[in-house]
Design a protein around this motif. Structure first.
Motif, PDB file in Angstrom:
ATOM      1  N   GLU A   6      12.139  -1.876   8.579  1.00  0.00           N
ATOM      2  CA  GLU A   6      11.039  -0.914   8.546  1.00  0.00           C
ATOM      3  C   GLU A   6      10.041  -1.230   7.435  1.00  0.00           C
ATOM      4  O   GLU A   6       8.846  -0.973   7.561  1.00  0.00           O
ATOM      5  CB  GLU A   6      11.579   0.507   8.356  1.00  0.00           C
ATOM      6  CG  GLU A   6      10.501   1.562   8.392  1.00  0.00           C
ATOM      7  CD  GLU A   6      11.029   2.985   8.274  1.00  0.00           C
ATOM      8  OE1 GLU A   6      10.189   3.901   8.272  1.00  0.00           O
ATOM      9  OE2 GLU A   6      12.253   3.184   8.185  1.00  0.00           O
ATOM     10  N   PHE A   7      10.538  -1.802   6.341  1.00  0.00           N
ATOM     11  CA  PHE A   7       9.688  -2.068   5.189  1.00  0.00           C
ATOM     12  C   PHE A   7       9.720  -3.531   4.775  1.00  0.00           C
ATOM     13  O   PHE A   7      10.733  -4.216   4.932  1.00  0.00           O
ATOM     14  CB  PHE A   7      10.121  -1.215   3.993  1.00  0.00           C
ATOM     15  CG  PHE A   7       9.969   0.258   4.222  1.00  0.00           C
ATOM     16  CD1 PHE A   7       8.732   0.877   4.118  1.00  0.00           C
ATOM     17  CD2 PHE A   7      11.064   1.033   4.560  1.00  0.00           C
ATOM     18  CE1 PHE A   7       8.591   2.238   4.342  1.00  0.00           C
ATOM     19  CE2 PHE A   7      10.935   2.392   4.777  1.00  0.00           C
ATOM     20  CZ  PHE A   7       9.694   2.998   4.671  1.00  0.00           C
ATOM     21  N   LEU A   8       8.601  -3.986   4.216  1.00  0.00           N
ATOM     22  CA  LEU A   8       8.505  -5.276   3.550  1.00  0.00           C
ATOM     23  C   LEU A   8       8.584  -4.965   2.057  1.00  0.00           C
ATOM     24  O   LEU A   8       7.716  -4.267   1.525  1.00  0.00           O
ATOM     25  CB  LEU A   8       7.165  -5.960   3.844  1.00  0.00           C
ATOM     26  CG  LEU A   8       6.773  -6.177   5.303  1.00  0.00           C
ATOM     27  CD1 LEU A   8       5.323  -6.644   5.392  1.00  0.00           C
ATOM     28  CD2 LEU A   8       7.696  -7.188   5.941  1.00  0.00           C
ATOM     29  N   LYS A   9       9.613  -5.450   1.390  1.00  0.00           N
ATOM     30  CA  LYS A   9       9.781  -5.154  -0.038  1.00  0.00           C
ATOM     31  C   LYS A   9       9.740  -6.456  -0.823  1.00  0.00           C
ATOM     32  O   LYS A   9      10.588  -7.332  -0.639  1.00  0.00           O
ATOM     33  CB  LYS A   9      11.108  -4.440  -0.285  1.00  0.00           C
ATOM     34  CG  LYS A   9      11.353  -4.116  -1.735  1.00  0.00           C
ATOM     35  CD  LYS A   9      12.724  -3.508  -1.943  1.00  0.00           C
ATOM     36  CE  LYS A   9      12.999  -3.378  -3.419  1.00  0.00           C
ATOM     37  NZ  LYS A   9      14.417  -3.392  -3.715  1.00  0.00           N
ATOM     38  N   PHE A  10       8.752  -6.565  -1.692  1.00  0.00           N
ATOM     39  CA  PHE A  10       8.573  -7.742  -2.528  1.00  0.00           C
ATOM     40  C   PHE A  10       8.950  -7.391  -3.962  1.00  0.00           C
ATOM     41  O   PHE A  10       8.322  -6.514  -4.568  1.00  0.00           O
ATOM     42  CB  PHE A  10       7.113  -8.202  -2.500  1.00  0.00           C
ATOM     43  CG  PHE A  10       6.617  -8.543  -1.120  1.00  0.00           C
ATOM     44  CD1 PHE A  10       6.667  -9.845  -0.655  1.00  0.00           C
ATOM     45  CD2 PHE A  10       6.103  -7.563  -0.283  1.00  0.00           C
ATOM     46  CE1 PHE A  10       6.209 -10.168   0.618  1.00  0.00           C
ATOM     47  CE2 PHE A  10       5.637  -7.872   0.981  1.00  0.00           C
ATOM     48  CZ  PHE A  10       5.696  -9.177   1.440  1.00  0.00           C
ATOM     49  N   ASP A  11       9.960  -8.049  -4.489  1.00  0.00           N
ATOM     50  CA  ASP A  11      10.333  -7.874  -5.891  1.00  0.00           C
ATOM     51  C   ASP A  11       9.563  -8.903  -6.709  1.00  0.00           C
ATOM     52  O   ASP A  11       9.644 -10.106  -6.438  1.00  0.00           O
ATOM     53  CB  ASP A  11      11.837  -8.078  -6.084  1.00  0.00           C
ATOM     54  CG  ASP A  11      12.650  -7.002  -5.402  1.00  0.00           C
ATOM     55  OD1 ASP A  11      12.409  -5.820  -5.689  1.00  0.00           O
ATOM     56  OD2 ASP A  11      13.511  -7.347  -4.573  1.00  0.00           O
ATOM     57  N   LEU A  12       8.820  -8.421  -7.698  1.00  0.00           N
ATOM     58  CA  LEU A  12       7.964  -9.279  -8.497  1.00  0.00           C
ATOM     59  C   LEU A  12       8.461  -9.328  -9.936  1.00  0.00           C
ATOM     60  O   LEU A  12       9.303  -8.514 -10.339  1.00  0.00           O
ATOM     61  CB  LEU A  12       6.528  -8.742  -8.486  1.00  0.00           C
ATOM     62  CG  LEU A  12       5.937  -8.384  -7.132  1.00  0.00           C
ATOM     63  CD1 LEU A  12       4.536  -7.796  -7.308  1.00  0.00           C
ATOM     64  CD2 LEU A  12       5.903  -9.593  -6.216  1.00  0.00           C
ATOM     65  N   GLU A  13       7.915 -10.274 -10.691  1.00  0.00           N
ATOM     66  CA  GLU A  13       8.262 -10.305 -12.107  1.00  0.00           C
ATOM     67  C   GLU A  13       7.711  -9.042 -12.778  1.00  0.00           C
ATOM     68  O   GLU A  13       6.943  -8.293 -12.171  1.00  0.00           O
ATOM     69  CB  GLU A  13       7.738 -11.575 -12.766  1.00  0.00           C
ATOM     70  CG  GLU A  13       6.239 -11.735 -12.791  1.00  0.00           C
ATOM     71  CD  GLU A  13       5.807 -13.040 -13.427  1.00  0.00           C
ATOM     72  OE1 GLU A  13       6.545 -13.629 -14.233  1.00  0.00           O
ATOM     73  OE2 GLU A  13       4.701 -13.485 -13.099  1.00  0.00           O
ATOM     74  N   TYR A  14       8.109  -8.806 -14.002  1.00  0.00           N
ATOM     75  CA  TYR A  14       7.735  -7.610 -14.759  1.00  0.00           C
ATOM     76  C   TYR A  14       8.259  -6.338 -14.108  1.00  0.00           C
ATOM     77  O   TYR A  14       7.695  -5.268 -14.266  1.00  0.00           O
ATOM     78  CB  TYR A  14       6.211  -7.505 -14.958  1.00  0.00           C
ATOM     79  CG  TYR A  14       5.566  -8.765 -15.452  1.00  0.00           C
ATOM     80  CD1 TYR A  14       5.935  -9.332 -16.670  1.00  0.00           C
ATOM     81  CD2 TYR A  14       4.610  -9.417 -14.689  1.00  0.00           C
ATOM     82  CE1 TYR A  14       5.352 -10.509 -17.121  1.00  0.00           C
ATOM     83  CE2 TYR A  14       4.024 -10.591 -15.126  1.00  0.00           C
ATOM     84  CZ  TYR A  14       4.395 -11.129 -16.344  1.00  0.00           C
ATOM     85  OH  TYR A  14       3.816 -12.295 -16.769  1.00  0.00           O
ATOM     86  N   GLN A  15       9.331  -6.475 -13.335  1.00  0.00           N
ATOM     87  CA  GLN A  15      10.002  -5.349 -12.673  1.00  0.00           C
ATOM     88  C   GLN A  15       9.061  -4.561 -11.760  1.00  0.00           C
ATOM     89  O   GLN A  15       9.200  -3.353 -11.592  1.00  0.00           O
ATOM     90  CB  GLN A  15      10.662  -4.434 -13.706  1.00  0.00           C
ATOM     91  CG  GLN A  15      11.708  -5.160 -14.515  1.00  0.00           C
ATOM     92  CD  GLN A  15      12.317  -4.311 -15.600  1.00  0.00           C
ATOM     93  OE1 GLN A  15      11.782  -3.266 -15.970  1.00  0.00           O
ATOM     94  NE2 GLN A  15      13.439  -4.760 -16.112  1.00  0.00           N
ATOM     95  N   GLN A  16       8.095  -5.237 -11.175  1.00  0.00           N
ATOM     96  CA  GLN A  16       7.190  -4.602 -10.220  1.00  0.00           C
ATOM     97  C   GLN A  16       7.756  -4.772  -8.812  1.00  0.00           C
ATOM     98  O   GLN A  16       8.408  -5.775  -8.506  1.00  0.00           O
ATOM     99  CB  GLN A  16       5.797  -5.233 -10.269  1.00  0.00           C
ATOM    100  CG  GLN A  16       5.077  -5.004 -11.571  1.00  0.00           C
ATOM    101  CD  GLN A  16       3.722  -5.684 -11.571  1.00  0.00           C
ATOM    102  OE1 GLN A  16       3.576  -6.808 -11.120  1.00  0.00           O
ATOM    103  NE2 GLN A  16       2.723  -4.989 -12.090  1.00  0.00           N
ATOM    104  N   ILE A  17       7.477  -3.801  -7.962  1.00  0.00           N
ATOM    105  CA  ILE A  17       7.913  -3.844  -6.566  1.00  0.00           C
ATOM    106  C   ILE A  17       6.740  -3.434  -5.688  1.00  0.00           C
ATOM    107  O   ILE A  17       6.053  -2.451  -5.971  1.00  0.00           O
ATOM    108  CB  ILE A  17       9.105  -2.897  -6.313  1.00  0.00           C
ATOM    109  CG1 ILE A  17      10.308  -3.306  -7.159  1.00  0.00           C
ATOM    110  CG2 ILE A  17       9.483  -2.880  -4.839  1.00  0.00           C
ATOM    111  CD1 ILE A  17      11.464  -2.333  -7.104  1.00  0.00           C
TER     112      ILE A  17
END
Length: 98
Positions: free
Chosen positions: A56-67
């Motif tokens: 259902e979702f596209l979840k991108f985990d990024l550096e600096y603990q961003q999502i």
């Protein structure tokens, strides 16, 4: 240092303005670490995971603990409008297509 021969850094250099990504426009030059919980090894790997995603979702985990989280169906439907608005001829280069 790369852990494998095909490992590359994947970086969001700029978020193109669109209704689907309001609130994410300030993300620049930020590394993508994982997609839907799976580590990203290179751009082709990420493109393949996004294209084949049925969650259902596209979840991108990024550096600096961003999502970054987007609804899959809405994001895929918005792609053509975003490309047209920003005069981009294709969503990805031929070498990234599965």
């Amino acid at each position: 240092m790369p852990k494998s021969q095909d490992e590359q850094l994947v970086v969001i250099s700029q978020v193109l303005v669109a209704d689907i990504n309001i609130g994410y426009e300030e993300i620049v030059n930020t590394q993508v670490l994982a997609f839907n919980g799976n580590p990203v090894t290179n751009l082709k790997n990420l493109a393949s995971m996004v294209e084949s995603c049925r969650d259902e979702f596209l979840k991108f985990d990024l550096e600096y603990q961003q999502i970054v989280v987007l609804r899959t169906k809405v994001a895929k439907e918005a792609t053509l409008d975003i490309l047209t608005t920003h005069c981009i001829p294709s969503a990805m280069s031929d070498d990234l297509k599965s």
